[in-house]
Design a protein around this motif. Sequence first.
Motif, mmCIF file in Angstrom:
data_model
loop_
_atom_site.group_PDB
_atom_site.id
_atom_site.type_symbol
_atom_site.label_atom_id
_atom_site.label_comp_id
_atom_site.label_asym_id
_atom_site.label_seq_id
_atom_site.Cartn_x
_atom_site.Cartn_y
_atom_site.Cartn_z
ATOM 1 N N LYS A 1 3.907 -4.350 4.430
ATOM 2 C CA LYS A 1 4.422 -3.004 4.195
ATOM 3 C C LYS A 1 3.969 -2.054 5.303
ATOM 4 C CE LYS A 1 4.987 -3.195 -0.840
ATOM 5 N NZ LYS A 1 4.585 -2.627 -2.138
ATOM 6 N N GLU A 2 2.706 -2.190 5.727
ATOM 7 C CA GLU A 2 2.202 -1.308 6.760
ATOM 8 C C GLU A 2 2.940 -1.513 8.082
ATOM 9 O OE1 GLU A 2 -1.912 -2.149 6.867
ATOM 10 O OE2 GLU A 2 -2.382 -1.077 5.015
ATOM 11 N N LYS A 3 3.281 -2.750 8.382
ATOM 12 C CA LYS A 3 3.979 -3.050 9.627
ATOM 13 C C LYS A 3 5.454 -2.652 9.555
ATOM 14 C CE LYS A 3 0.990 -6.962 10.833
ATOM 15 N NZ LYS A 3 0.912 -8.444 10.974
ATOM 16 N N ARG A 4 6.026 -2.708 8.349
ATOM 17 C CA ARG A 4 7.466 -2.470 8.213
ATOM 18 C C ARG A 4 7.795 -0.986 8.314
ATOM 19 N NH1 ARG A 4 11.170 -4.510 3.120
ATOM 20 N NH2 ARG A 4 13.197 -4.255 4.110
ATOM 21 N N TRP A 5 7.144 -0.170 7.538
ATOM 22 C CA TRP A 5 7.319 1.277 7.609
ATOM 23 C C TRP A 5 6.211 1.947 6.814
ATOM 24 C CZ3 TRP A 5 11.415 -1.176 4.634
ATOM 25 C CH2 TRP A 5 11.294 -1.006 3.257
ATOM 26 N N SER A 6 6.128 3.260 6.938
ATOM 27 C CA SER A 6 5.130 4.024 6.200
ATOM 28 C C SER A 6 5.784 5.246 5.578
ATOM 29 C CB SER A 6 3.997 4.469 7.128
ATOM 30 O OG SER A 6 3.106 5.333 6.440
ATOM 31 N N LEU A 7 5.443 5.512 4.338
ATOM 32 C CA LEU A 7 5.917 6.712 3.662
ATOM 33 C C LEU A 7 4.738 7.607 3.280
ATOM 34 C CD1 LEU A 7 8.669 5.192 1.304
ATOM 35 C CD2 LEU A 7 9.013 6.460 3.420
ATOM 36 N N LYS A 8 3.616 7.378 3.930
ATOM 37 C CA LYS A 8 2.427 8.160 3.628
ATOM 38 C C LYS A 8 2.687 9.640 3.891
ATOM 39 C CE LYS A 8 -2.556 8.303 4.439
ATOM 40 N NZ LYS A 8 -3.696 7.681 5.169
ATOM 41 N N GLY A 9 2.287 10.464 2.940
ATOM 42 C CA GLY A 9 2.486 11.900 3.070
ATOM 43 C C GLY A 9 3.748 12.407 2.395
ATOM 44 N N MET A 10 4.626 11.477 1.996
ATOM 45 C CA MET A 10 5.854 11.861 1.307
ATOM 46 C C MET A 10 5.581 12.135 -0.184
ATOM 47 S SD MET A 10 8.511 11.881 3.316
ATOM 48 C CE MET A 10 9.013 11.308 4.944
ATOM 49 N N THR A 11 6.460 12.940 -0.766
ATOM 50 C CA THR A 11 6.367 13.238 -2.197
ATOM 51 C C THR A 11 7.668 12.841 -2.870
ATOM 52 O OG1 THR A 11 7.180 15.500 -1.870
ATOM 53 C CG2 THR A 11 4.788 15.159 -1.813
ATOM 54 N N ALA A 12 7.574 12.444 -4.140
ATOM 55 C CA ALA A 12 8.769 11.974 -4.845
ATOM 56 C C ALA A 12 8.723 12.325 -6.324
ATOM 57 C CB ALA A 12 8.921 10.463 -4.690
ATOM 58 N N LEU A 13 9.899 12.571 -6.875
ATOM 59 C CA LEU A 13 10.092 12.686 -8.319
ATOM 60 C C LEU A 13 10.995 11.545 -8.754
ATOM 61 C CD1 LEU A 13 10.071 14.025 -11.130
ATOM 62 C CD2 LEU A 13 11.985 15.462 -10.348
ATOM 63 N N PHE B 1 3.801 2.340 -1.221
ATOM 64 C CA PHE B 1 3.962 2.793 0.165
ATOM 65 C C PHE B 1 3.255 4.126 0.389
ATOM 66 C CE2 PHE B 1 7.561 -0.214 0.177
ATOM 67 C CZ PHE B 1 7.332 -0.847 1.389
ATOM 68 N N GLU B 2 2.338 4.460 -0.533
ATOM 69 C CA GLU B 2 1.489 5.648 -0.420
ATOM 70 C C GLU B 2 2.231 6.965 -0.605
ATOM 71 O OE1 GLU B 2 -2.148 5.050 2.259
ATOM 72 O OE2 GLU B 2 -0.550 4.009 3.362
ATOM 73 N N VAL B 3 3.350 6.933 -1.279
ATOM 74 C CA VAL B 3 4.043 8.166 -1.648
ATOM 75 C C VAL B 3 3.325 8.789 -2.845
ATOM 76 C CG1 VAL B 3 6.212 9.148 -2.498
ATOM 77 C CG2 VAL B 3 6.246 7.266 -0.851
ATOM 78 N N ALA B 4 3.174 10.102 -2.859
ATOM 79 C CA ALA B 4 2.668 10.812 -4.028
ATOM 80 C C ALA B 4 3.841 10.993 -4.981
ATOM 81 C CB ALA B 4 2.081 12.157 -3.629
#
Length: 210
Positions: A8-20, A39-42
């Motif tokens: 997942k880390e190599k494929r893409w990162s969504l860190k810092g994103m927010t979702a409902l 993927f580290e989405v809040a």
Amino acid sequence: MADVLNFKEKRWSLKGMTALVTGGSRGIGHAIVEELAGFEVAVHTCSRNQTELDQCLQEWKNKGFKVTGSVCDVSHRDQREKLMETVSSIFHGKLNILVNNAAKRMPKAAVEYTAEDISRIMSTNFESVFHFCQLSYPLFKASRYGRIVNISSNSSVVAIPSVSAYEASKGAVNQITKNLACEWAKDNILVNAISPGLIRTSLIESGKQV
């Protein structure tokens, strides 16, 4: 597990994103919450059942996921508005991802649907989708980035016995998805719909949300 995380880390990162994600305590919604959180989405999610929601939140906390939740019946306009106020507060007036997942199926013969049945299905499956998109728009604008995924159904384009009202509501979701995709593209807000087939979850047997 480590290999999965590395992939997942190599494929893409969504860190810092927010979702409902609506309807995230069971079924497809539950899986979507876990995938985004992985993927580290809040993520903020909702359920009509407080006990069920609390159990999920504890499980996600134990996994190290950043997930919060609120009780909300998406068929009610005032509860949708309250939920979005909560989301705006938690994410400081910004939102990146909206997944409109919550839905009601209610299988019946066409002649057996009451006016109340149809109103409930449409308010849950279509009106909530449209309204959440509207409510999310200023938060997307503040983020300068928005991604909406509406969970439709393959039954929106075929005829299946005993779910005529459900199919009609999902057909409406498909149409509003196309309209908003055209209208909001200039604002860097992408709107798409996913139309899965039958997914074997506990909700299929109960005829509730799918």
